[in-house]
Write a protein that holds these residues in place. Structure first.
Motif, PDB file in Angstrom:
ATOM      1  N   GLU A  82       0.816  -1.216   0.000  1.00 24.63           N
ATOM      2  CA  GLU A  82       0.000   0.000   0.000  1.00 24.63           C
ATOM      3  C   GLU A  82       0.846   1.263   0.000  1.00 24.63           C
ATOM      4  O   GLU A  82       0.325   2.358   0.200  1.00 24.63           O
ATOM      5  CB  GLU A  82      -0.935  -0.009   1.217  1.00 24.63           C
ATOM      6  CG  GLU A  82      -1.889  -1.190   1.242  1.00 24.63           C
ATOM      7  CD  GLU A  82      -2.779  -1.200   2.473  1.00 24.63           C
ATOM      8  OE1 GLU A  82      -2.804  -0.162   3.181  1.00 24.63           O
ATOM      9  OE2 GLU A  82      -3.445  -2.220   2.721  1.00 24.63           O
ATOM     10  N   VAL A  85       2.718   4.524  -5.134  1.00 24.71           N
ATOM     11  CA  VAL A  85       1.686   5.237  -5.885  1.00 24.71           C
ATOM     12  C   VAL A  85       2.210   5.576  -7.277  1.00 24.71           C
ATOM     13  O   VAL A  85       3.403   5.470  -7.556  1.00 24.71           O
ATOM     14  CB  VAL A  85       1.265   6.538  -5.162  1.00 24.71           C
ATOM     15  CG1 VAL A  85       0.794   6.243  -3.752  1.00 24.71           C
ATOM     16  CG2 VAL A  85       2.422   7.548  -5.149  1.00 24.71           C
ATOM     17  N   GLN A  86       1.308   5.975  -8.125  1.00 20.77           N
ATOM     18  CA  GLN A  86       1.675   6.474  -9.461  1.00 20.77           C
ATOM     19  C   GLN A  86       1.501   7.983  -9.463  1.00 20.77           C
ATOM     20  O   GLN A  86       0.500   8.506  -8.968  1.00 20.77           O
ATOM     21  CB  GLN A  86       0.779   5.849 -10.530  1.00 20.77           C
ATOM     22  CG  GLN A  86       1.127   6.256 -11.961  1.00 20.77           C
ATOM     23  CD  GLN A  86       0.169   5.653 -12.971  1.00 20.77           C
ATOM     24  OE1 GLN A  86      -1.052   5.808 -12.864  1.00 20.77           O
ATOM     25  NE2 GLN A  86       0.717   4.928 -13.948  1.00 20.77           N
ATOM     26  N   ARG A 121      -2.147   8.542  -8.043  1.00 25.78           N
ATOM     27  CA  ARG A 121      -3.047   7.385  -8.042  1.00 25.78           C
ATOM     28  C   ARG A 121      -2.605   6.433  -6.952  1.00 25.78           C
ATOM     29  O   ARG A 121      -1.498   5.912  -6.974  1.00 25.78           O
ATOM     30  CB  ARG A 121      -3.047   6.682  -9.404  1.00 25.78           C
ATOM     31  CG  ARG A 121      -3.954   5.451  -9.434  1.00 25.78           C
ATOM     32  CD  ARG A 121      -4.059   4.840 -10.828  1.00 25.78           C
ATOM     33  NE  ARG A 121      -4.970   5.611 -11.664  1.00 25.78           N
ATOM     34  CZ  ARG A 121      -4.614   6.311 -12.728  1.00 25.78           C
ATOM     35  NH1 ARG A 121      -3.325   6.366 -13.082  1.00 25.78           N
ATOM     36  NH2 ARG A 121      -5.501   6.967 -13.448  1.00 25.78           N
ATOM     37  N   ASP A 124      -5.294   1.796  -4.126  1.00 22.86           N
ATOM     38  CA  ASP A 124      -6.686   1.366  -4.330  1.00 22.86           C
ATOM     39  C   ASP A 124      -7.326   2.032  -5.544  1.00 22.86           C
ATOM     40  O   ASP A 124      -8.532   1.983  -5.725  1.00 22.86           O
ATOM     41  CB  ASP A 124      -7.515   1.641  -3.076  1.00 22.86           C
ATOM     42  CG  ASP A 124      -7.529   3.124  -2.687  1.00 22.86           C
ATOM     43  OD1 ASP A 124      -6.995   3.950  -3.454  1.00 22.86           O
ATOM     44  OD2 ASP A 124      -8.063   3.448  -1.602  1.00 22.86           O
ATOM     45  N   ASN A 125      -6.511   2.669  -6.376  1.00 25.22           N
ATOM     46  CA  ASN A 125      -6.919   3.289  -7.650  1.00 25.22           C
ATOM     47  C   ASN A 125      -7.581   4.658  -7.506  1.00 25.22           C
ATOM     48  O   ASN A 125      -7.965   5.259  -8.512  1.00 25.22           O
ATOM     49  CB  ASN A 125      -7.847   2.368  -8.456  1.00 25.22           C
ATOM     50  CG  ASN A 125      -7.514   2.410  -9.932  1.00 25.22           C
ATOM     51  OD1 ASN A 125      -6.352   2.567 -10.319  1.00 25.22           O
ATOM     52  ND2 ASN A 125      -8.528   2.294 -10.775  1.00 25.22           N
ATOM     53  N   ARG A 126      -7.707   5.185  -6.300  1.00 27.28           N
ATOM     54  CA  ARG A 126      -8.206   6.550  -6.162  1.00 27.28           C
ATOM     55  C   ARG A 126      -7.167   7.534  -6.676  1.00 27.28           C
ATOM     56  O   ARG A 126      -5.961   7.333  -6.471  1.00 27.28           O
ATOM     57  CB  ARG A 126      -8.514   6.865  -4.702  1.00 27.28           C
ATOM     58  CG  ARG A 126      -9.779   6.240  -4.158  1.00 27.28           C
ATOM     59  CD  ARG A 126      -9.993   6.619  -2.703  1.00 27.28           C
ATOM     60  NE  ARG A 126      -8.972   6.027  -1.836  1.00 27.28           N
ATOM     61  CZ  ARG A 126      -8.847   6.303  -0.541  1.00 27.28           C
ATOM     62  NH1 ARG A 126      -9.644   7.201   0.031  1.00 27.28           N
ATOM     63  NH2 ARG A 126      -7.900   5.714   0.177  1.00 27.28           N
ATOM     64  N   VAL A 127      -7.618   8.583  -7.352  1.00 29.76           N
ATOM     65  CA  VAL A 127      -6.723   9.619  -7.852  1.00 29.76           C
ATOM     66  C   VAL A 127      -6.992  10.905  -7.076  1.00 29.76           C
ATOM     67  O   VAL A 127      -8.132  11.382  -7.033  1.00 29.76           O
ATOM     68  CB  VAL A 127      -6.919   9.856  -9.362  1.00 29.76           C
ATOM     69  CG1 VAL A 127      -6.001  10.981  -9.851  1.00 29.76           C
ATOM     70  CG2 VAL A 127      -6.645   8.576 -10.136  1.00 29.76           C
ATOM     71  N   ARG A 173       3.010  -0.025  -8.278  1.00 31.08           N
ATOM     72  CA  ARG A 173       1.804   0.284  -7.514  1.00 31.08           C
ATOM     73  C   ARG A 173       1.070  -1.009  -7.160  1.00 31.08           C
ATOM     74  O   ARG A 173       1.055  -1.940  -7.949  1.00 31.08           O
ATOM     75  CB  ARG A 173       0.902   1.232  -8.316  1.00 31.08           C
ATOM     76  CG  ARG A 173      -0.207   1.882  -7.500  1.00 31.08           C
ATOM     77  CD  ARG A 173      -0.967   2.898  -8.350  1.00 31.08           C
ATOM     78  NE  ARG A 173      -1.601   2.260  -9.482  1.00 31.08           N
ATOM     79  CZ  ARG A 173      -2.811   1.699  -9.439  1.00 31.08           C
ATOM     80  NH1 ARG A 173      -3.492   1.687  -8.307  1.00 31.08           N
ATOM     81  NH2 ARG A 173      -3.326   1.157 -10.516  1.00 31.08           N
ATOM     82  N   THR A 174       0.477  -1.060  -5.987  1.00 33.08           N
ATOM     83  CA  THR A 174      -0.186  -2.220  -5.385  1.00 33.08           C
ATOM     84  C   THR A 174       0.823  -3.274  -4.942  1.00 33.08           C
ATOM     85  O   THR A 174       0.446  -4.380  -4.567  1.00 33.08           O
ATOM     86  CB  THR A 174      -1.232  -2.877  -6.317  1.00 33.08           C
ATOM     87  OG1 THR A 174      -0.565  -3.578  -7.387  1.00 33.08           O
ATOM     88  CG2 THR A 174      -2.172  -1.854  -6.901  1.00 33.08           C
TER      89      THR A 174
END
Length: 363
Positions: A82, A85-86, A121, A124-127, A173-174
């Protein structure tokens, strides 16, 4: 005649809880050869658990970064699932970032942040929107502050770099692995090799006069022409060729400068980018072989080198060793199989300093 391209001065646990140091030693010894071959009968008897014994016997490609191998090493990255990030700049993915503060702070590669807005990003894919909170030019680091009330899980930079031949696993990411490589050179300084992309000569008036402009350089893109006289850089007057070179030697690849030039009796202000000498000297064939490289691929206080094949936008994420400890931060793709990472021993003090600076400014 002077060319203005001068150098500037824990061990891993699977979900079941079983410890796998011997398994990993066997796995990475095989990876080092670049081929997948079965271990000896003696080693096979010691391998545990069953899923991994079967994994060694499956038919896989000789590439160490094939899908099967990536799946086998993925559990090693559990600590950063976790924390990666991107980073998007101007709407485009430009880098990865590593969470370093639970209150929304992310460490990334500075020179790729070329446009606003900056967004992140999450795992969990939230931007979410972000801003630059602090920078450290000497190592191309930027600290981003996420502008949202989100609690994040920081990565822990807590290990020294393994010796030459040790393994470097790059996390995406992830927490998915994006590359497996081996360390080829221990931490060392890499002086920057940036240049404006002009050849200068001394004019009769003593001013630095442009003799030639390199194709595809920052100077060419800015519209600088032969016979232009450079009279100021970032608003500070310069006179001779040597003073121009000395001033520009403190500007890293990926950064830009404001040049005041005298052309045919008129004064013009232009902005020009400083580009890495390695890219400026690259032939078309070199470019095809090397593939895309980072905007800034030199000029670091201390980096270790590994042979993982990364894309430029995959820099900024953590590098782990075979025990799942974070040993550094990927900072540049410098060649076809040459990637640089800032070691944890340098990331930690730089991060602590930037966090203190950013939090003080926010209060």
């Amino acid at each position: 005649m002077t060319t203005l391209l001068a150098d500037s001065p824990s061990s891993f646990r699977r979900t079941s809880g079983m410890r796998l140091p011997l398994v990993l030693l066997t796995l990475f010894a095989i990876l080092a050869s670049g081929q997948m071959v079965g271990p000896t009968a003696e080693a096979q008897e010691k391998l545990s658990p069953q899923w991994l014994r079967e994994g060694f016997t499956m038919r896989v490609s000789h590439r160490r970064d094939n899908g099967e191998m990536m799946q086998m090493v993925r559990p090693i990255l559990g600590a950063v699932n976790e924390s990666v990030v991107q980073v998007l700049s101007g709407g485009q993915p430009v880098a990865l970032g590593t969470v370093v503060g639970a209150d929304g702070y992310v460490l990334t590669k500075r020179s790729e942040l070329s446009a606003d807005p900056i967004r992140v990003r999450l795992f969990d894919n939230r931007v979410v929107p972000a801003r630059v909170a602090a920078v450290r030019r000497a190592n191309d680091l930027a600290l981003l502050k996420i502008e949202a009330n989100i609690l994040l899980k920081p990565a822990r930079f807590d290990a020294e770099v393994p010796g030459v031949g040790g393994f470097a696993i790059s996390a995406g990411r992830t927490g998915r692995p994006i590359g497996i490589g081996s360390i080829g050179v221990l931490p060392r300084r890499v002086d920057h090799q940036g240049g404006l992309g002009v050849v200068l000569r001394q004019g009769r008036d003593g001013r630095a006069r442009v003799d030639r402009v390199w194709q595809d350089s920052g100077a060419a893109e800015a519209g600088i022409e032969p016979e232009d006289r450079i009279i100021a850089i970032n608003g500070h007057e310069v006179f001779s060729s040597n003073s121009v070179i000395e001033t520009l030697s403190g500007i890293f690849p990926g950064e830009s400068v404001q040049l005041t030039i005298l052309r045919s009796g008129s004064t013009l202000d232009v902005h020009a980018g400083i580009r890495d000498l390695g890219i400026l000297q690259e032939t078309e064939n070199d470019s095809r072989v090397n593939g895309p490289r980072s905007v800034r691929l030199s000029g670091f206080e201390r980096v270790f080198q590994h042979d993982t094949v990364l894309a430029p936008d995959q820099c900024g994420g953590p590098v782990l060793d075979s025990s799942g400890r974070v040993i550094g931060l990927n900072i540049a793709r410098a060649g076809r199989v040459v990637s640089y990472a800032v070691p944890s021993s340098l990331v930690r003090p730089e991060t602590n300093s930037m966090l203190a600076e950013a939090r003080a400014a926010a209060n």
